[in-house]
Enzyme design. Structure first.
Site, PDB file in Angstrom:
ATOM      1  N   LEU A 223       0.809  -1.225   0.000  1.00  0.00           N
ATOM      2  CA  LEU A 223       0.000   0.000   0.000  1.00  0.00           C
ATOM      3  C   LEU A 223       0.842   1.274   0.000  1.00  0.00           C
ATOM      4  O   LEU A 223       0.352   2.348   0.370  1.00  0.00           O
ATOM      5  CB  LEU A 223      -0.989   0.012   1.177  1.00  0.00           C
ATOM      6  CG  LEU A 223      -1.990  -1.149   1.221  1.00  0.00           C
ATOM      7  CD1 LEU A 223      -2.942  -0.989   2.407  1.00  0.00           C
ATOM      8  CD2 LEU A 223      -2.777  -1.272  -0.077  1.00  0.00           C
TER       9      LEU A 223
ATOM     10  N   ASP B 200       5.373  -6.520   1.987  1.00  0.00           N
ATOM     11  CA  ASP B 200       6.320  -6.095   0.962  1.00  0.00           C
ATOM     12  C   ASP B 200       6.956  -7.320   0.324  1.00  0.00           C
ATOM     13  O   ASP B 200       7.433  -8.227   1.029  1.00  0.00           O
ATOM     14  CB  ASP B 200       7.395  -5.217   1.613  1.00  0.00           C
ATOM     15  CG  ASP B 200       8.182  -4.404   0.617  1.00  0.00           C
ATOM     16  OD1 ASP B 200       8.708  -5.001  -0.362  1.00  0.00           O
ATOM     17  OD2 ASP B 200       8.281  -3.182   0.790  1.00  0.00           O
TER      18      ASP B 200
ATOM     19  N   TYR C 212      14.066   3.769 -14.304  1.00  0.00           N
ATOM     20  CA  TYR C 212      12.871   2.907 -14.314  1.00  0.00           C
ATOM     21  C   TYR C 212      12.977   1.861 -15.411  1.00  0.00           C
ATOM     22  O   TYR C 212      12.845   0.655 -15.159  1.00  0.00           O
ATOM     23  CB  TYR C 212      11.615   3.761 -14.506  1.00  0.00           C
ATOM     24  CG  TYR C 212      10.399   2.941 -14.864  1.00  0.00           C
ATOM     25  CD1 TYR C 212       9.929   1.946 -14.015  1.00  0.00           C
ATOM     26  CD2 TYR C 212       9.717   3.155 -16.070  1.00  0.00           C
ATOM     27  CE1 TYR C 212       8.814   1.181 -14.345  1.00  0.00           C
ATOM     28  CE2 TYR C 212       8.602   2.403 -16.408  1.00  0.00           C
ATOM     29  CZ  TYR C 212       8.159   1.420 -15.550  1.00  0.00           C
ATOM     30  OH  TYR C 212       7.076   0.660 -15.890  1.00  0.00           O
TER      31      TYR C 212
ATOM     32  N   ASP D 280      12.259  11.479 -20.977  1.00  0.00           N
ATOM     33  CA  ASP D 280      11.141  11.243 -21.894  1.00  0.00           C
ATOM     34  C   ASP D 280      11.624  11.134 -23.346  1.00  0.00           C
ATOM     35  O   ASP D 280      12.097  12.115 -23.913  1.00  0.00           O
ATOM     36  CB  ASP D 280      10.134  12.400 -21.804  1.00  0.00           C
ATOM     37  CG  ASP D 280       9.039  12.155 -20.792  1.00  0.00           C
ATOM     38  OD1 ASP D 280       8.951  11.027 -20.285  1.00  0.00           O
ATOM     39  OD2 ASP D 280       8.263  13.090 -20.517  1.00  0.00           O
TER      40      ASP D 280
END
Length: 330
Positions: free
Chosen positions: A34, A52, A142, A286
Protein backbone atom coordinates in the site's frame (compact mmCIF):
# COMPACT_ATOMS: atom_id res chain seq x y z
CA UNK A 1 -9.79 -23.47 -10.11
CA UNK A 2 -6.32 -21.96 -10.12
CA UNK A 3 -5.22 -19.57 -7.39
CA UNK A 4 -3.25 -16.61 -8.72
CA UNK A 5 -1.15 -14.26 -6.60
CA UNK A 6 -1.22 -10.67 -7.86
CA UNK A 7 1.75 -8.85 -6.36
CA UNK A 8 0.83 -5.17 -6.41
CA UNK A 9 -2.88 -5.93 -6.71
CA UNK A 10 -3.95 -2.70 -4.98
CA UNK A 11 -2.38 -0.48 -7.62
CA UNK A 12 -3.98 0.94 -10.77
CA UNK A 13 -3.09 -1.91 -13.11
CA UNK A 14 -3.13 -4.55 -10.38
CA UNK A 15 -6.65 -3.72 -9.17
CA UNK A 16 -8.01 -4.05 -12.70
CA UNK A 17 -6.10 -7.32 -13.08
CA UNK A 18 -7.75 -8.71 -9.94
CA UNK A 19 -11.25 -7.73 -11.07
CA UNK A 20 -10.65 -9.30 -14.49
CA UNK A 21 -9.28 -12.54 -13.00
CA UNK A 22 -12.28 -12.89 -10.69
CA UNK A 23 -14.65 -12.15 -13.58
CA UNK A 24 -12.93 -15.01 -15.46
CA UNK A 25 -13.40 -17.47 -12.59
CA UNK A 26 -9.95 -17.45 -10.94
CA UNK A 27 -9.29 -17.53 -7.21
CA UNK A 28 -7.17 -14.47 -6.38
CA UNK A 29 -4.74 -13.55 -3.62
CA UNK A 30 -3.36 -10.00 -3.43
CA UNK A 31 -0.08 -8.91 -1.84
CA UNK A 32 0.58 -5.17 -1.60
CA UNK A 33 2.37 -2.91 0.85
CA UNK A 34 0.00 0.00 0.00
CA UNK A 35 2.90 2.40 -0.56
CA UNK A 36 1.26 3.48 -3.82
CA UNK A 37 -1.87 1.30 -3.96
CA UNK A 38 -5.21 1.60 -2.18
CA UNK A 39 -6.91 -1.02 -0.01
CA UNK A 40 -10.28 0.23 -1.31
CA UNK A 41 -9.30 -0.75 -4.86
CA UNK A 42 -8.99 -4.46 -4.03
CA UNK A 43 -11.90 -6.66 -5.14
CA UNK A 44 -13.95 -7.78 -2.10
CA UNK A 45 -13.65 -11.43 -3.18
CA UNK A 46 -9.84 -11.38 -3.28
CA UNK A 47 -7.86 -12.37 -0.18
CA UNK A 48 -5.62 -9.48 0.77
CA UNK A 49 -2.23 -9.62 2.50
CA UNK A 50 -0.50 -6.37 3.36
CA UNK A 51 3.26 -6.75 3.06
CA UNK A 52 6.32 -6.10 0.96
CA UNK A 53 7.56 -8.54 -1.68
CA UNK A 54 11.13 -7.69 -0.67
CA UNK A 55 10.32 -9.36 2.66
CA UNK A 56 10.95 -13.09 2.23
CA UNK A 57 9.45 -13.92 5.63
CA UNK A 58 6.19 -12.26 4.55
CA UNK A 59 6.22 -14.18 1.26
CA UNK A 60 6.97 -17.51 2.95
CA UNK A 61 4.07 -17.01 5.35
CA UNK A 62 1.75 -16.17 2.45
CA UNK A 63 2.85 -19.14 0.32
CA UNK A 64 2.54 -21.46 3.33
CA UNK A 65 -1.06 -20.40 3.89
CA UNK A 66 -2.20 -20.18 0.26
CA UNK A 67 -1.74 -22.78 -2.49
CA UNK A 68 -0.51 -20.47 -5.25
CA UNK A 69 -0.42 -21.89 -8.79
CA UNK A 70 1.08 -18.86 -10.59
CA UNK A 71 2.15 -15.29 -9.91
CA UNK A 72 1.33 -12.05 -11.71
CA UNK A 73 3.97 -9.48 -10.78
CA UNK A 74 2.79 -5.84 -10.89
CA UNK A 75 4.68 -4.70 -7.85
CA UNK A 76 7.11 -2.02 -9.02
CA UNK A 77 7.64 1.71 -8.84
CA UNK A 78 6.94 3.23 -12.24
CA UNK A 79 7.31 7.02 -12.32
CA UNK A 80 10.03 7.94 -14.81
CA UNK A 81 10.98 11.43 -13.49
CA UNK A 82 11.14 10.11 -9.91
CA UNK A 83 13.44 7.29 -11.03
CA UNK A 84 15.84 9.84 -12.51
CA UNK A 85 15.96 11.75 -9.21
CA UNK A 86 16.08 8.67 -6.94
CA UNK A 87 17.49 5.70 -8.89
CA UNK A 88 18.44 3.68 -5.79
CA UNK A 89 14.79 3.60 -4.70
CA UNK A 90 13.89 2.02 -8.04
CA UNK A 91 16.66 -0.57 -8.12
CA UNK A 92 16.02 -1.53 -4.50
CA UNK A 93 12.27 -1.99 -4.92
CA UNK A 94 12.02 -3.26 -8.48
CA UNK A 95 15.13 -5.41 -8.81
CA UNK A 96 15.44 -6.37 -5.13
CA UNK A 97 11.74 -7.19 -4.93
CA UNK A 98 11.71 -9.56 -7.88
CA UNK A 99 14.83 -11.38 -6.61
CA UNK A 100 13.13 -12.05 -3.26
CA UNK A 101 9.93 -13.16 -4.96
CA UNK A 102 11.72 -15.55 -7.32
CA UNK A 103 13.75 -17.04 -4.45
CA UNK A 104 10.60 -17.84 -2.49
CA UNK A 105 8.77 -19.08 -5.60
CA UNK A 106 11.70 -21.47 -6.11
CA UNK A 107 11.40 -22.71 -2.52
CA UNK A 108 7.69 -23.41 -2.96
CA UNK A 109 8.09 -24.84 -6.47
CA UNK A 110 5.87 -22.26 -8.12
CA UNK A 111 7.09 -22.18 -11.71
CA UNK A 112 4.95 -19.66 -13.62
CA UNK A 113 5.15 -15.88 -13.45
CA UNK A 114 3.67 -13.18 -15.68
CA UNK A 115 5.67 -10.02 -15.31
CA UNK A 116 4.70 -6.41 -16.05
CA UNK A 117 7.56 -4.75 -17.84
CA UNK A 118 7.56 -1.64 -19.99
CA UNK A 119 8.19 0.07 -23.31
CA UNK A 120 10.81 2.09 -21.42
CA UNK A 121 13.27 -0.81 -21.91
CA UNK A 122 13.66 0.34 -25.53
CA UNK A 123 14.90 3.84 -24.67
CA UNK A 124 14.85 6.02 -27.79
CA UNK A 125 13.88 3.63 -30.60
CA UNK A 126 15.61 3.75 -33.95
CA UNK A 127 12.41 2.66 -35.74
CA UNK A 128 8.83 3.93 -35.82
CA UNK A 129 7.28 0.84 -34.24
CA UNK A 130 9.36 -1.22 -31.85
CA UNK A 131 9.35 -5.01 -32.00
CA UNK A 132 10.33 -7.34 -29.18
CA UNK A 133 13.82 -7.83 -30.64
CA UNK A 134 14.47 -4.10 -31.12
CA UNK A 135 17.51 -2.62 -29.37
CA UNK A 136 17.07 -2.12 -25.63
CA UNK A 137 18.89 0.95 -24.36
CA UNK A 138 16.89 2.49 -21.51
CA UNK A 139 17.39 6.20 -20.90
CA UNK A 140 16.02 6.26 -17.33
CA UNK A 141 16.48 4.13 -14.20
CA UNK A 142 12.87 2.91 -14.31
CA UNK A 143 13.36 1.34 -17.75
CA UNK A 144 16.77 0.01 -16.75
CA UNK A 145 15.35 -1.62 -13.60
CA UNK A 146 12.70 -3.38 -15.67
CA UNK A 147 15.27 -4.60 -18.19
CA UNK A 148 17.35 -5.98 -15.31
CA UNK A 149 14.27 -7.79 -14.03
CA UNK A 150 13.73 -9.34 -17.47
CA UNK A 151 17.35 -10.52 -17.57
CA UNK A 152 17.11 -11.97 -14.06
CA UNK A 153 14.02 -13.95 -15.05
CA UNK A 154 15.80 -15.26 -18.14
CA UNK A 155 18.67 -16.69 -16.10
CA UNK A 156 16.38 -18.05 -13.36
CA UNK A 157 14.40 -19.85 -16.06
CA UNK A 158 17.65 -21.35 -17.38
CA UNK A 159 18.79 -22.42 -13.91
CA UNK A 160 15.56 -23.32 -12.11
CA UNK A 161 12.85 -23.78 -14.73
CA UNK A 162 10.63 -20.92 -13.54
CA UNK A 163 8.81 -19.98 -16.74
CA UNK A 164 7.94 -16.35 -17.38
CA UNK A 165 6.11 -14.12 -19.81
CA UNK A 166 7.32 -10.52 -19.81
CA UNK A 167 4.59 -8.16 -21.00
CA UNK A 168 6.01 -4.84 -22.17
CA UNK A 169 3.25 -2.30 -21.61
CA UNK A 170 3.08 0.84 -23.58
CA UNK A 171 0.82 3.48 -21.96
CA UNK A 172 -1.89 1.94 -19.80
CA UNK A 173 -5.01 4.10 -19.80
CA UNK A 174 -8.72 4.10 -19.07
CA UNK A 175 -10.77 2.58 -16.27
CA UNK A 176 -13.09 -0.33 -15.57
CA UNK A 177 -16.53 0.38 -17.09
CA UNK A 178 -18.16 -0.62 -13.78
CA UNK A 179 -17.01 2.74 -12.39
CA UNK A 180 -15.76 1.16 -9.15
CA UNK A 181 -12.03 1.31 -9.89
CA UNK A 182 -9.83 3.53 -12.02
CA UNK A 183 -6.57 5.40 -12.18
CA UNK A 184 -5.64 7.14 -8.94
CA UNK A 185 -2.16 8.08 -7.76
CA UNK A 186 -1.24 10.17 -4.76
CA UNK A 187 1.08 12.16 -7.02
CA UNK A 188 -0.42 11.94 -10.50
CA UNK A 189 2.09 12.08 -13.37
CA UNK A 190 0.15 10.33 -16.15
CA UNK A 191 -1.14 12.34 -19.07
CA UNK A 192 -4.81 11.43 -19.40
CA UNK A 193 -5.82 11.74 -15.71
CA UNK A 194 -3.99 15.07 -15.50
CA UNK A 195 -5.90 16.42 -18.50
CA UNK A 196 -9.16 15.14 -16.97
CA UNK A 197 -8.42 16.96 -13.71
CA UNK A 198 -8.24 20.21 -15.66
CA UNK A 199 -11.40 19.33 -17.58
CA UNK A 200 -13.24 18.86 -14.28
CA UNK A 201 -11.85 21.97 -12.58
CA UNK A 202 -12.01 25.18 -14.61
CA UNK A 203 -9.54 26.93 -12.30
CA UNK A 204 -6.63 24.70 -13.39
CA UNK A 205 -4.42 24.61 -16.48
CA UNK A 206 -2.98 21.56 -18.20
CA UNK A 207 0.83 21.59 -18.36
CA UNK A 208 2.22 20.27 -21.63
CA UNK A 209 5.80 19.20 -20.94
CA UNK A 210 7.75 20.24 -24.02
CA UNK A 211 6.69 21.22 -27.54
CA UNK A 212 10.03 20.83 -29.31
CA UNK A 213 10.23 17.05 -29.72
CA UNK A 214 11.15 15.52 -33.07
CA UNK A 215 7.52 14.75 -33.93
CA UNK A 216 5.02 16.23 -36.40
CA UNK A 217 3.47 18.63 -33.87
CA UNK A 218 6.41 18.96 -31.45
CA UNK A 219 4.84 16.98 -28.60
CA UNK A 220 5.93 13.47 -27.72
CA UNK A 221 4.04 10.50 -29.13
CA UNK A 222 2.85 7.47 -27.16
CA UNK A 223 0.85 4.30 -27.72
CA UNK A 224 -2.17 3.93 -25.41
CA UNK A 225 -3.76 0.61 -24.43
CA UNK A 226 -6.84 0.09 -22.28
CA UNK A 227 -6.31 -1.35 -18.84
CA UNK A 228 -8.71 -4.29 -19.35
CA UNK A 229 -7.02 -5.22 -22.62
CA UNK A 230 -3.76 -5.40 -20.64
CA UNK A 231 -5.47 -7.58 -18.03
CA UNK A 232 -6.76 -9.98 -20.68
CA UNK A 233 -3.22 -10.38 -22.08
CA UNK A 234 -2.06 -11.63 -18.67
CA UNK A 235 -4.70 -14.37 -18.63
CA UNK A 236 -3.67 -15.39 -22.15
CA UNK A 237 -0.04 -15.46 -20.95
CA UNK A 238 -0.97 -17.79 -18.06
CA UNK A 239 -2.64 -20.14 -20.55
CA UNK A 240 0.39 -19.90 -22.85
CA UNK A 241 2.73 -21.07 -20.08
CA UNK A 242 0.32 -23.71 -18.80
CA UNK A 243 0.42 -25.25 -22.29
CA UNK A 244 4.17 -25.76 -21.91
CA UNK A 245 5.38 -22.96 -24.16
CA UNK A 246 8.81 -21.33 -23.66
CA UNK A 247 9.43 -18.13 -21.76
CA UNK A 248 9.26 -15.01 -23.89
CA UNK A 249 8.32 -11.32 -24.04
CA UNK A 250 5.42 -9.56 -25.78
CA UNK A 251 4.71 -5.92 -26.57
CA UNK A 252 1.24 -4.73 -25.53
CA UNK A 253 0.10 -1.67 -27.44
CA UNK A 254 -2.36 -0.44 -30.02
CA UNK A 255 0.20 -0.18 -32.87
CA UNK A 256 -0.80 3.49 -33.16
CA UNK A 257 0.83 6.57 -31.66
CA UNK A 258 -0.91 9.71 -30.41
CA UNK A 259 0.85 12.96 -29.62
CA UNK A 260 0.09 14.92 -26.47
CA UNK A 261 -1.76 17.47 -28.58
CA UNK A 262 -3.84 14.71 -30.17
CA UNK A 263 -4.72 13.28 -26.75
CA UNK A 264 -5.66 16.79 -25.62
CA UNK A 265 -7.96 17.20 -28.64
CA UNK A 266 -9.57 13.80 -28.04
CA UNK A 267 -10.13 14.63 -24.36
CA UNK A 268 -11.75 17.94 -25.29
CA UNK A 269 -14.07 16.03 -27.64
CA UNK A 270 -15.03 13.47 -24.97
CA UNK A 271 -15.49 15.91 -22.08
CA UNK A 272 -16.84 18.87 -24.08
CA UNK A 273 -14.52 21.08 -21.98
CA UNK A 274 -12.06 23.71 -23.23
CA UNK A 275 -9.07 22.54 -21.08
CA UNK A 276 -6.74 25.58 -20.95
CA UNK A 277 -3.10 24.66 -21.58
CA UNK A 278 0.37 26.05 -20.91
CA UNK A 279 3.73 24.89 -22.25
CA UNK A 280 6.15 23.70 -19.53
CA UNK A 281 9.76 22.47 -19.72
CA UNK A 282 10.45 18.89 -20.79
CA UNK A 283 10.60 16.23 -18.10
CA UNK A 284 13.84 14.26 -17.78
CA UNK A 285 13.93 10.78 -19.33
CA UNK A 286 11.14 11.24 -21.89
CA UNK A 287 11.82 9.86 -25.41
CA UNK A 288 10.23 11.52 -28.45
CA UNK A 289 8.24 8.54 -29.77
CA UNK A 290 7.27 5.13 -28.35
CA UNK A 291 4.84 3.05 -30.41
CA UNK A 292 4.37 -0.72 -30.23
CA UNK A 293 4.39 -3.38 -32.86
CA UNK A 294 2.22 -5.88 -30.96
CA UNK A 295 1.87 -8.37 -33.83
CA UNK A 296 3.56 -11.10 -31.78
CA UNK A 297 1.03 -10.92 -28.93
CA UNK A 298 -1.87 -10.85 -31.37
CA UNK A 299 -0.60 -13.85 -33.33
CA UNK A 300 0.86 -16.08 -30.59
CA UNK A 301 -1.34 -15.24 -27.59
CA UNK A 302 -4.43 -14.52 -29.66
CA UNK A 303 -4.69 -11.11 -27.98
CA UNK A 304 -7.49 -9.00 -29.43
CA UNK A 305 -7.84 -5.58 -27.75
CA UNK A 306 -11.46 -4.51 -27.31
CA UNK A 307 -10.73 -0.80 -26.88
CA UNK A 308 -9.02 0.27 -30.10
CA UNK A 309 -10.45 3.80 -30.26
CA UNK A 310 -8.66 6.41 -28.13
CA UNK A 311 -11.93 8.29 -27.49
CA UNK A 312 -13.46 5.12 -26.00
CA UNK A 313 -10.44 4.69 -23.71
CA UNK A 314 -10.67 8.31 -22.55
CA UNK A 315 -14.45 7.96 -22.05
CA UNK A 316 -13.97 5.17 -19.49
CA UNK A 317 -11.37 7.29 -17.65
CA UNK A 318 -13.71 10.30 -17.68
CA UNK A 319 -16.56 8.21 -16.26
CA UNK A 320 -14.32 7.09 -13.37
CA UNK A 321 -13.11 10.64 -12.79
CA UNK A 322 -16.67 11.96 -12.64
CA UNK A 323 -17.69 9.18 -10.24
CA UNK A 324 -14.63 9.58 -8.02
CA UNK A 325 -13.04 13.02 -8.61
CA UNK A 326 -10.73 12.48 -5.63
CA UNK A 327 -10.03 8.82 -6.39
CA UNK A 328 -10.07 6.53 -3.37
CA UNK A 329 -9.37 9.41 -0.96
CA UNK A 330 -12.98 10.45 -0.54
Amino acid sequence: METILVAGGAGYIGAHMVYHLIDKGFDVVVADNLSTGFREAVHPNARFYQGDTRDKAFLRALFSKEKIHAVIHMDAYSIVPESVVDPLKYFDNNVGGVISLLEVMKEFRINRIVFSTTAAVYGIPEVGQVQEESAKQPINPYGDSKLMMERIMHWVDQADGIKYVALRYFNAAGAHPNGLIGEAHRNETHLIPNILKVAADGSLKFHMYGDDYQTPDGTNVRDYVHILDLAEAHILALDYMKAGNPSTAFNLGSNHGYSVKEILAATRAVTKMSIPTVIAPRRPGDPDVLVADSTKAREILGWQPQYENINDIIQTAWQWHQNKPNGYQE
